[in-house]
Motif scaffolding. Structure first.
Motif, PDB file in Angstrom:
ATOM      1  N   LEU A  12     -50.191  83.679  57.532  1.00 43.65           N
ATOM      2  CA  LEU A  12     -51.132  83.817  56.422  1.00 43.65           C
ATOM      3  C   LEU A  12     -51.258  82.540  55.607  1.00 43.65           C
ATOM      4  N   GLY A  13     -50.461  81.519  55.993  1.00 42.11           N
ATOM      5  CA  GLY A  13     -50.515  80.266  55.263  1.00 42.11           C
ATOM      6  C   GLY A  13     -49.877  80.338  53.901  1.00 42.11           C
ATOM      7  N   LEU A  14     -48.939  81.287  53.719  1.00 44.11           N
ATOM      8  CA  LEU A  14     -48.284  81.454  52.424  1.00 44.11           C
ATOM      9  C   LEU A  14     -46.975  80.685  52.424  1.00 44.11           C
ATOM     10  N   ALA A  15     -46.471  80.430  51.232  1.00 43.84           N
ATOM     11  CA  ALA A  15     -45.155  79.811  51.127  1.00 43.84           C
ATOM     12  C   ALA A  15     -44.115  80.839  51.523  1.00 43.84           C
ATOM     13  N   ALA A  16     -43.381  80.551  52.574  1.00 46.54           N
ATOM     14  CA  ALA A  16     -42.396  81.506  53.075  1.00 46.54           C
ATOM     15  C   ALA A  16     -41.123  81.402  52.257  1.00 46.54           C
ATOM     16  N   SER A  17     -40.478  82.558  52.042  1.00 46.52           N
ATOM     17  CA  SER A  17     -39.187  82.574  51.354  1.00 46.52           C
ATOM     18  C   SER A  17     -38.238  83.435  52.152  1.00 46.52           C
ATOM     19  N   PRO A  18     -36.948  83.082  52.195  1.00 43.46           N
ATOM     20  CA  PRO A  18     -36.009  83.826  53.009  1.00 43.46           C
ATOM     21  C   PRO A  18     -35.774  85.219  52.464  1.00 43.46           C
ATOM     22  N   ALA A  19     -35.676  86.196  53.366  1.00 43.38           N
ATOM     23  CA  ALA A  19     -35.301  87.545  52.964  1.00 43.38           C
ATOM     24  C   ALA A  19     -33.801  87.580  52.695  1.00 43.38           C
ATOM     25  N   MET A  20     -33.394  88.396  51.756  1.00 42.34           N
ATOM     26  CA  MET A  20     -31.981  88.508  51.470  1.00 42.34           C
ATOM     27  C   MET A  20     -31.259  89.203  52.621  1.00 42.34           C
ATOM     28  N   ALA A  21     -29.988  88.884  52.741  1.00 40.82           N
ATOM     29  CA  ALA A  21     -29.201  89.471  53.812  1.00 40.82           C
ATOM     30  C   ALA A  21     -29.000  90.960  53.553  1.00 40.82           C
ATOM     31  N   HIS A  22     -29.044  91.739  54.620  1.00 39.56           N
ATOM     32  CA  HIS A  22     -28.714  93.154  54.537  1.00 39.56           C
ATOM     33  C   HIS A  22     -27.196  93.299  54.435  1.00 39.56           C
ATOM     34  N   PHE A  23     -26.733  94.139  53.516  1.00 40.66           N
ATOM     35  CA  PHE A  23     -25.304  94.408  53.402  1.00 40.66           C
ATOM     36  C   PHE A  23     -25.091  95.885  53.116  1.00 40.66           C
ATOM     37  N   GLN A  24     -24.194  96.493  53.905  1.00 43.28           N
ATOM     38  CA  GLN A  24     -23.779  97.856  53.634  1.00 43.28           C
ATOM     39  C   GLN A  24     -22.692  97.830  52.570  1.00 43.28           C
ATOM     40  N   LEU A  25     -22.942  98.506  51.476  1.00 39.62           N
ATOM     41  CA  LEU A  25     -22.021  98.529  50.351  1.00 39.62           C
ATOM     42  C   LEU A  25     -21.245  99.844  50.351  1.00 39.62           C
ATOM     43  N   VAL A  26     -19.925  99.747  50.253  1.00 44.43           N
ATOM     44  CA  VAL A  26     -19.052 100.894  49.976  1.00 44.43           C
ATOM     45  C   VAL A  26     -18.268 100.483  48.737  1.00 44.43           C
ATOM     46  N   HIS A  27     -18.777 100.848  47.571  1.00 51.30           N
ATOM     47  CA  HIS A  27     -18.300 100.238  46.323  1.00 51.30           C
ATOM     48  C   HIS A  27     -17.522 101.215  45.461  1.00 51.30           C
ATOM     49  N   THR A  28     -16.399 100.727  44.959  1.00 48.11           N
ATOM     50  CA  THR A  28     -15.677 101.370  43.868  1.00 48.11           C
ATOM     51  C   THR A  28     -15.253 100.257  42.925  1.00 48.11           C
ATOM     52  N   PRO A  29     -15.222 100.470  41.625  1.00 47.63           N
ATOM     53  CA  PRO A  29     -15.082  99.342  40.694  1.00 47.63           C
ATOM     54  C   PRO A  29     -13.842  98.483  40.880  1.00 47.63           C
ATOM     55  N   GLU A  30     -12.692  99.090  41.176  1.00 45.07           N
ATOM     56  CA  GLU A  30     -11.460  98.321  41.282  1.00 45.07           C
ATOM     57  C   GLU A  30     -10.800  98.548  42.627  1.00 45.07           C
ATOM     58  N   LEU A  31     -10.237  97.477  43.192  1.00 49.40           N
ATOM     59  CA  LEU A  31      -9.528  97.585  44.467  1.00 49.40           C
ATOM     60  C   LEU A  31      -8.017  97.609  44.294  1.00 49.40           C
ATOM     61  N   ALA A  32      -7.510  97.115  43.171  1.00 43.50           N
ATOM     62  CA  ALA A  32      -6.067  97.089  42.917  1.00 43.50           C
ATOM     63  C   ALA A  32      -5.769  98.017  41.733  1.00 43.50           C
ATOM     64  N   LEU A  33      -5.206  99.184  42.040  1.00 47.52           N
ATOM     65  CA  LEU A  33      -4.980 100.211  41.030  1.00 47.52           C
ATOM     66  C   LEU A  33      -3.500 100.304  40.678  1.00 47.52           C
ATOM     67  N   GLU A  34      -3.230 100.538  39.406  1.00 45.31           N
ATOM     68  CA  GLU A  34      -1.845 100.744  38.979  1.00 45.31           C
ATOM     69  C   GLU A  34      -1.324 102.096  39.457  1.00 45.31           C
ATOM     70  N   GLN A  35      -2.185 103.094  39.445  1.00 46.42           N
ATOM     71  CA  GLN A  35      -1.789 104.427  39.893  1.00 46.42           C
ATOM     72  C   GLN A  35      -2.976 105.105  40.564  1.00 46.42           C
ATOM     73  N   GLY A  36      -2.676 106.157  41.293  1.00 42.33           N
ATOM     74  CA  GLY A  36      -3.717 106.861  42.019  1.00 42.33           C
ATOM     75  C   GLY A  36      -4.609 107.683  41.112  1.00 42.33           C
ATOM     76  N   GLY A  37      -5.640 108.243  41.719  1.00 43.79           N
ATOM     77  CA  GLY A  37      -6.589 109.068  40.995  1.00 43.79           C
ATOM     78  C   GLY A  37      -7.798 109.329  41.862  1.00 43.79           C
ATOM     79  N   GLU A  38      -8.860 109.812  41.256  1.00 44.11           N
ATOM     80  CA  GLU A  38     -10.084 110.077  41.996  1.00 44.11           C
ATOM     81  C   GLU A  38     -10.963 108.829  41.998  1.00 44.11           C
ATOM     82  N   LEU A  39     -11.327 108.362  43.182  1.00 45.44           N
ATOM     83  CA  LEU A  39     -12.195 107.206  43.315  1.00 45.44           C
ATOM     84  C   LEU A  39     -13.643 107.658  43.458  1.00 45.44           C
ATOM     85  N   HIS A  40     -14.510 106.961  42.747  1.00 45.07           N
ATOM     86  CA  HIS A  40     -15.952 107.179  42.862  1.00 45.07           C
ATOM     87  C   HIS A  40     -16.506 106.058  43.731  1.00 45.07           C
ATOM     88  N   LEU A  41     -17.066 106.403  44.890  1.00 47.79           N
ATOM     89  CA  LEU A  41     -17.601 105.420  45.815  1.00 47.79           C
ATOM     90  C   LEU A  41     -19.112 105.548  45.897  1.00 47.79           C
TER      91      LEU A  41
END
Length: 270
Positions: A12-41
């Motif tokens: 189309l003669g447009l200025a091309a820009s790179p697409a962002m990388a696809h990433f599968q996220l499995v996220h919970t706020p903290e990875l190093a916990l002092e004690q156990g509990g319920e994790l929200h992912l």
């Protein structure tokens, strides 16, 4: 499989820009916990740096937890029944995603593994399947964080992914069906917009601004033994995706990029 779509813009003669990388996220706020509990992912297929277009997820093929029994041996728990379909808002759209609330009570490592359904990328006329790991530790007792799990596509960490200072390097080895992948191509991306789990959305404003688009997705390569090294310049979550390393190369008669993803978190010294 390439993650940059230039053809249409060039035609189309447009200025091309790179697409962002696809990433599968499995996220919970903290990875190093002092004690156990319920994790929200939060389980979202997205573009981490710009929190842009979020892809619709179908029901995963597998979602499970590898943790430690009292004798230190690994124990696998199926988590498919814990998955709840949600809508996740990015900065540009709303996509189908999942969340799970999982109790973790024992000390040691808890390795979350997601095998998503292949995602059809229309612009590439191909499928993407990102087999993803995220490792949470409770109480500082090390476990099986550096042992392979026998996944089709896998990044096995050589440094504790939950115990990294800002400025440390993170090393990993890329495996395909348990065998190292020499010269594997790995995309690295910073989770720049905070996931607001209760709002099921990314924060509108990112933590940093890239000086140019090439900085948003870093590309590195593994050595002849499948090992890579990357310095972590900023606190927060970093995603590593080894592209097309899995043995499965076709799905529904089309090309499949079977990727391995792992998430790590760097923490500032205080």
């Amino acid at each position: 499989m390439k993650r940059i779509i230039l053809g249409l813009a060039l035609c189309l003669g447009l200025a091309a820009s790179p697409a962002m990388a696809h990433f599968q996220l499995v996220h919970t706020p903290e990875l190093a916990l002092e004690q156990g509990g319920e994790l929200h992912l939060s389980i979202v297929f997205t573009h981490p740096f710009d929190a842009g277009y979020t892809m619709d997820m179908e029901t995963p093929e597998a979602f499970y937890l590898v943790s430690q029994r009292g004798d230190g041996e690994p124990r696998t728990t199926d988590l498919m029944s814990s998955l709840k379909p949600i809508s996740w808002k990015s900065t540009t759209n709303t996509g189908k995603a999942f969340e799970a609330k999982v109790p973790v009570r024992s000390m040691g490592d808890h390795i979350f593994v997601l095998v998503p359904a292949p995602y059809y990328e229309k612009e590439e006329d191909a499928y993407i399947q990102q087999i993803t790991k995220n490792i949470v530790n409770v109480a500082g007792m090390p476990g099986h964080w550096n042992e392979p799990l026998g996944l089709k596509a896998e990044i096995v960490p050589l440094d504790k992914p939950y115990a990294l200072w800002t400025g440390n390097v993170f090393r990993g080895v890329v495996l395909s069906d348990g065998k190292p992948v020499p010269g594997a191509e790995i995309e690295v991306e910073y989770l720049n917009h905070e996931p607001l789990q209760n709002e099921r959305a990314f924060a509108e404003k990112g933590a940093i601004e890239a000086p140019q688009a090439a900085f948003e997705v870093q590309t590195i390569f593994a050595d002849e033994n499948g090992v890579f090294t990357y310095g972590l310049p900023r606190a927060g979550y970093w995603g590593f995706a080894a592209l097309g390393v899995g043995p499965d190369e076709e799905f529904n008669g089309k090309e499949l990029s079977q990727d391995a993803v792992i998430w790590v978190k760097a923490v500032d010294m205080k």
